[in-house]
Design a protein around this motif. Structure first.
Motif, PDB file in Angstrom:
ATOM      1  N   SER A 252     -29.290 -37.202  52.256  1.00 32.37           N
ATOM      2  CA  SER A 252     -28.892 -37.667  50.923  1.00 32.37           C
ATOM      3  C   SER A 252     -27.741 -36.801  50.431  1.00 32.37           C
ATOM      4  O   SER A 252     -27.617 -35.630  50.800  1.00 32.37           O
ATOM      5  CB  SER A 252     -30.071 -37.570  49.948  1.00 32.37           C
ATOM      6  N   ARG A 253     -26.902 -37.396  49.572  1.00 30.63           N
ATOM      7  CA  ARG A 253     -25.770 -36.681  48.989  1.00 30.63           C
ATOM      8  C   ARG A 253     -25.824 -36.765  47.480  1.00 30.63           C
ATOM      9  O   ARG A 253     -26.326 -37.738  46.918  1.00 30.63           O
ATOM     10  CB  ARG A 253     -24.450 -37.285  49.456  1.00 30.63           C
ATOM     11  N   ALA A 254     -25.293 -35.742  46.825  1.00 35.32           N
ATOM     12  CA  ALA A 254     -25.212 -35.758  45.359  1.00 35.32           C
ATOM     13  C   ALA A 254     -23.997 -34.949  44.921  1.00 35.32           C
ATOM     14  O   ALA A 254     -23.548 -34.044  45.627  1.00 35.32           O
ATOM     15  CB  ALA A 254     -26.477 -35.179  44.749  1.00 35.32           C
ATOM     16  N   ARG A 255     -23.464 -35.294  43.762  1.00 35.68           N
ATOM     17  CA  ARG A 255     -22.364 -34.518  43.197  1.00 35.68           C
ATOM     18  C   ARG A 255     -22.896 -33.170  42.737  1.00 35.68           C
ATOM     19  O   ARG A 255     -24.042 -33.036  42.317  1.00 35.68           O
ATOM     20  CB  ARG A 255     -21.768 -35.247  41.984  1.00 35.68           C
ATOM     21  N   LEU A 256     -22.066 -32.196  42.820  1.00 30.20           N
ATOM     22  CA  LEU A 256     -22.397 -30.881  42.295  1.00 30.20           C
ATOM     23  C   LEU A 256     -22.093 -30.882  40.797  1.00 30.20           C
ATOM     24  O   LEU A 256     -20.974 -31.218  40.387  1.00 30.20           O
ATOM     25  CB  LEU A 256     -21.568 -29.822  43.017  1.00 30.20           C
ATOM     26  N   LYS A 257     -23.095 -30.564  39.990  1.00 28.36           N
ATOM     27  CA  LYS A 257     -22.941 -30.643  38.537  1.00 28.36           C
ATOM     28  C   LYS A 257     -21.799 -29.745  38.061  1.00 28.36           C
ATOM     29  O   LYS A 257     -21.008 -30.132  37.197  1.00 28.36           O
ATOM     30  CB  LYS A 257     -24.254 -30.262  37.846  1.00 28.36           C
ATOM     31  N   GLU A 258     -21.740 -28.546  38.586  1.00 30.11           N
ATOM     32  CA  GLU A 258     -20.659 -27.626  38.250  1.00 30.11           C
ATOM     33  C   GLU A 258     -19.484 -27.941  39.186  1.00 30.11           C
ATOM     34  O   GLU A 258     -19.418 -27.406  40.294  1.00 30.11           O
ATOM     35  CB  GLU A 258     -21.096 -26.169  38.432  1.00 30.11           C
ATOM     36  N   GLU A 259     -18.606 -28.824  38.748  1.00 25.46           N
ATOM     37  CA  GLU A 259     -17.557 -29.314  39.639  1.00 25.46           C
ATOM     38  C   GLU A 259     -16.758 -28.173  40.251  1.00 25.46           C
ATOM     39  O   GLU A 259     -16.321 -27.253  39.556  1.00 25.46           O
ATOM     40  CB  GLU A 259     -16.620 -30.267  38.898  1.00 25.46           C
ATOM     41  N   CYS A 260     -16.603 -28.266  41.552  1.00 28.75           N
ATOM     42  CA  CYS A 260     -15.900 -27.215  42.289  1.00 28.75           C
ATOM     43  C   CYS A 260     -15.152 -27.895  43.442  1.00 28.75           C
ATOM     44  O   CYS A 260     -15.711 -28.752  44.127  1.00 28.75           O
ATOM     45  CB  CYS A 260     -16.910 -26.196  42.822  1.00 28.75           C
ATOM     46  N   PHE A 261     -13.895 -27.525  43.653  1.00 25.78           N
ATOM     47  CA  PHE A 261     -13.129 -28.180  44.703  1.00 25.78           C
ATOM     48  C   PHE A 261     -12.077 -27.241  45.275  1.00 25.78           C
ATOM     49  O   PHE A 261     -11.717 -26.225  44.679  1.00 25.78           O
ATOM     50  CB  PHE A 261     -12.443 -29.450  44.173  1.00 25.78           C
ATOM     51  N   ARG A 262     -11.622 -27.611  46.438  1.00 27.18           N
ATOM     52  CA  ARG A 262     -10.469 -26.952  47.055  1.00 27.18           C
ATOM     53  C   ARG A 262      -9.336 -27.972  47.098  1.00 27.18           C
ATOM     54  O   ARG A 262      -9.577 -29.161  47.322  1.00 27.18           O
ATOM     55  CB  ARG A 262     -10.807 -26.462  48.472  1.00 27.18           C
ATOM     56  N   THR A 263      -8.110 -27.524  46.858  1.00 23.98           N
ATOM     57  CA  THR A 263      -6.961 -28.406  46.965  1.00 23.98           C
ATOM     58  C   THR A 263      -6.386 -28.274  48.363  1.00 23.98           C
ATOM     59  O   THR A 263      -5.895 -27.212  48.749  1.00 23.98           O
ATOM     60  CB  THR A 263      -5.890 -28.059  45.924  1.00 23.98           C
ATOM     61  N   VAL A 264      -6.484 -29.341  49.139  1.00 21.01           N
ATOM     62  CA  VAL A 264      -5.999 -29.348  50.521  1.00 21.01           C
ATOM     63  C   VAL A 264      -4.571 -29.886  50.542  1.00 21.01           C
ATOM     64  O   VAL A 264      -4.247 -30.861  49.855  1.00 21.01           O
ATOM     65  CB  VAL A 264      -6.908 -30.221  51.411  1.00 21.01           C
ATOM     66  N   GLY A 265      -3.729 -29.239  51.309  1.00 25.77           N
ATOM     67  CA  GLY A 265      -2.347 -29.687  51.394  1.00 25.77           C
ATOM     68  C   GLY A 265      -1.674 -29.173  52.650  1.00 25.77           C
ATOM     69  O   GLY A 265      -2.331 -28.695  53.584  1.00 25.77           O
ATOM     70  N   LEU A 266      -0.364 -29.265  52.669  1.00 22.37           N
ATOM     71  CA  LEU A 266       0.442 -28.826  53.796  1.00 22.37           C
ATOM     72  C   LEU A 266       1.287 -27.630  53.379  1.00 22.37           C
ATOM     73  O   LEU A 266       1.901 -27.639  52.313  1.00 22.37           O
ATOM     74  CB  LEU A 266       1.349 -29.959  54.274  1.00 22.37           C
ATOM     75  N   ALA A 267       1.307 -26.614  54.236  1.00 20.04           N
ATOM     76  CA  ALA A 267       2.058 -25.396  53.946  1.00 20.04           C
ATOM     77  C   ALA A 267       3.199 -25.223  54.944  1.00 20.04           C
ATOM     78  O   ALA A 267       3.043 -25.492  56.139  1.00 20.04           O
ATOM     79  CB  ALA A 267       1.134 -24.185  53.997  1.00 20.04           C
ATOM     80  N   LEU A 268       4.348 -24.793  54.428  1.00 14.54           N
ATOM     81  CA  LEU A 268       5.532 -24.565  55.252  1.00 14.54           C
ATOM     82  C   LEU A 268       6.096 -23.188  54.928  1.00 14.54           C
ATOM     83  O   LEU A 268       5.832 -22.622  53.865  1.00 14.54           O
ATOM     84  CB  LEU A 268       6.622 -25.606  54.972  1.00 14.54           C
ATOM     85  N   PRO A 269       6.899 -22.635  55.850  1.00 17.06           N
ATOM     86  CA  PRO A 269       7.573 -21.372  55.523  1.00 17.06           C
ATOM     87  C   PRO A 269       8.374 -21.519  54.247  1.00 17.06           C
ATOM     88  O   PRO A 269       9.009 -22.552  54.016  1.00 17.06           O
ATOM     89  CB  PRO A 269       8.489 -21.136  56.735  1.00 17.06           C
ATOM     90  N   ALA A 270       8.329 -20.518  53.398  1.00 12.58           N
ATOM     91  CA  ALA A 270       8.976 -20.603  52.089  1.00 12.58           C
ATOM     92  C   ALA A 270      10.472 -20.878  52.226  1.00 12.58           C
ATOM     93  O   ALA A 270      11.170 -20.246  53.017  1.00 12.58           O
ATOM     94  CB  ALA A 270       8.749 -19.305  51.320  1.00 12.58           C
ATOM     95  N   HIS A 271      10.933 -21.858  51.444  1.00 18.88           N
ATOM     96  CA  HIS A 271      12.362 -22.184  51.331  1.00 18.88           C
ATOM     97  C   HIS A 271      12.986 -22.603  52.658  1.00 18.88           C
ATOM     98  O   HIS A 271      14.183 -22.427  52.869  1.00 18.88           O
ATOM     99  CB  HIS A 271      13.146 -21.002  50.747  1.00 18.88           C
ATOM    100  N   LYS A 272      12.187 -23.133  53.578  1.00 16.56           N
ATOM    101  CA  LYS A 272      12.733 -23.563  54.866  1.00 16.56           C
ATOM    102  C   LYS A 272      13.172 -25.021  54.793  1.00 16.56           C
ATOM    103  O   LYS A 272      12.464 -25.858  54.250  1.00 16.56           O
ATOM    104  CB  LYS A 272      11.691 -23.396  55.974  1.00 16.56           C
ATOM    105  N   GLN A 273      14.355 -25.285  55.346  1.00 13.62           N
ATOM    106  CA  GLN A 273      14.806 -26.664  55.456  1.00 13.62           C
ATOM    107  C   GLN A 273      14.007 -27.334  56.575  1.00 13.62           C
ATOM    108  O   GLN A 273      14.015 -26.859  57.710  1.00 13.62           O
ATOM    109  CB  GLN A 273      16.301 -26.718  55.781  1.00 13.62           C
ATOM    110  N   VAL A 274      13.322 -28.424  56.265  1.00  5.02           N
ATOM    111  CA  VAL A 274      12.431 -29.018  57.249  1.00  5.02           C
ATOM    112  C   VAL A 274      13.199 -29.863  58.257  1.00  5.02           C
ATOM    113  O   VAL A 274      14.241 -30.445  57.946  1.00  5.02           O
ATOM    114  CB  VAL A 274      11.333 -29.885  56.578  1.00  5.02           C
ATOM    115  N   SER A 275      12.673 -29.912  59.468  1.00  2.00           N
ATOM    116  CA  SER A 275      13.268 -30.727  60.527  1.00  2.00           C
ATOM    117  C   SER A 275      12.907 -32.191  60.295  1.00  2.00           C
ATOM    118  O   SER A 275      11.985 -32.502  59.535  1.00  2.00           O
ATOM    119  CB  SER A 275      12.733 -30.273  61.883  1.00  2.00           C
ATOM    120  N   PRO A 276      13.598 -33.115  60.970  1.00  2.48           N
ATOM    121  CA  PRO A 276      13.233 -34.530  60.839  1.00  2.48           C
ATOM    122  C   PRO A 276      11.781 -34.801  61.222  1.00  2.48           C
ATOM    123  O   PRO A 276      11.122 -35.630  60.590  1.00  2.48           O
ATOM    124  CB  PRO A 276      14.207 -35.223  61.809  1.00  2.48           C
TER     125      PRO A 276
END
Length: 297
Positions: A252-276
């Motif tokens: 069974s699944r349930a929401r956690l009353k005390e909302e808690c989350f992680r923000t998932v994303g993509l990380a790149l070297p700072a100020h790097k021009q990205v390749s195609p």
């Protein structure tokens, strides 16, 4: 004798694998050819780049400096190759990405399926690791881009993808199974299976903020093992929505009353021009996340 890109590539492969033999296997070269290339590079630079000993290969202090330059040169050569392919109407090259286990299992397969279909000429290498390991690999240009959380990206450029809320999982016959929301105070009364790595810091902070101590039955790193333990009625747990989504018998699944989350994303070297290739991967990943997010809740 001028330094060749192959020598830089061999140098990088030796450093990343920690072995002349493994570097040769990766590049399709003999151990003697690898050793000869490194000696030639050291002679051209008039520096000793590697310590060679019974315990293996390690960088000298000069090698630590030179490997960063070698990575930059190889990255620029790869970007040039990709840009030339783009100008010729072809998508070619290599993309090195990093990922942590839950993304590897539940998101990455869909991303790679669509990416290979759209860009068959781009070879994808991926490395799996923990948050800190991935951050270091992105910072050192060992990989081009990595999945990370906003809390762990530090000074890297970060592109948020989605908020991954923590959810409670419990056996199908558990007394709390009828609740749509469950609080950490409720959880603290029952045996708890603590995730090890990944979201464990978030979970421990959550209990600490409410001055509670969970009754930890065991700590487990593998998400599927956590789910299996809960299914066997050995305790309850808290895992990310990305992991919890889908049908699991006896769970069974349930929401956690005390909302808690992680923000998932993509990380790149700072100020790097990205390749195609990196740019294409970012665009496609955003599209896949948009398609899948509604299925995770």
């Amino acid at each position: 004798m001028a330094i060749t890109l192959l020598q830089y590539e061999i140098f990088r492969a030796v450093v990343d694998s920690g072995s002349f033999t493994k570097a040769g296997d990766k590049l399709g070269l003999s151990q003697s050819a690898v050793s000869h290339a490194i000696k030639g590079l050291e002679a051209e630079l008039n520096l000793t780049l590697l310590h060679r000993g019974r315990s293996g290969i390690s960088l000298t202090s000069e090698g630590e400096v030179m490997i960063d330059y070698a990575r930059q040169i190889l990255n620029l050569a790869e970007e040039m190759k990709q840009e030339a392919g783009r100008l010729n109407g072809l998508e070619v090259g290599t993309l090195r990405i990093g990922t942590f286990p839950s993304v590897s299992a539940y998101l990455l397969p869909s991303v790679l399926e669509k990416f290979h279909a759209a860009y068959p000429g781009i070879h994808v290498e991926f490395h799996e690791g923990g948050y800190m390991e991935l951050k270091q690999m992105v910072s050192s240009n060992i990989i081009d881009i990595g999945f990370l959380t906003s809390d762990d990206a530090g000074n890297l450029d970060f592109i948020p993808l989605f908020e991954d809320y923590l959810q409670v999982i419990l056996p199908g016959n558990h007394p709390l199974r009828t609740k749509k929301q469950i609080s950490v105070r409720d959880i603290a009364s029952y045996p708890f299976i603590m995730p090890k790595g990944g979201c464990d810091d978030l979970i421990k902070q959550l209990f600490a903020r409410h001055h509670l101590k969970p009754k930890v039955y065991c700590e487990i790193a593998d998400n599927q093992a956590i789910i299996a333990m809960v299914q066997k009625n050995l305790g309850i747990s808290i895992i990310p929505e990305l992991v919890a989504h889908g049908h699991h018998d006896g769970l069974s699944r349930a929401r956690l009353k005390e909302e808690c989350f992680r923000t998932v994303g993509l990380a790149l070297p700072a100020h790097k021009q990205v390749s195609p290739a990196v740019s294409a991967f970012i665009t496609l990943t955003k599209s896949v996340v948009g398609d899948h997010k509604s299925r995770w809740s």
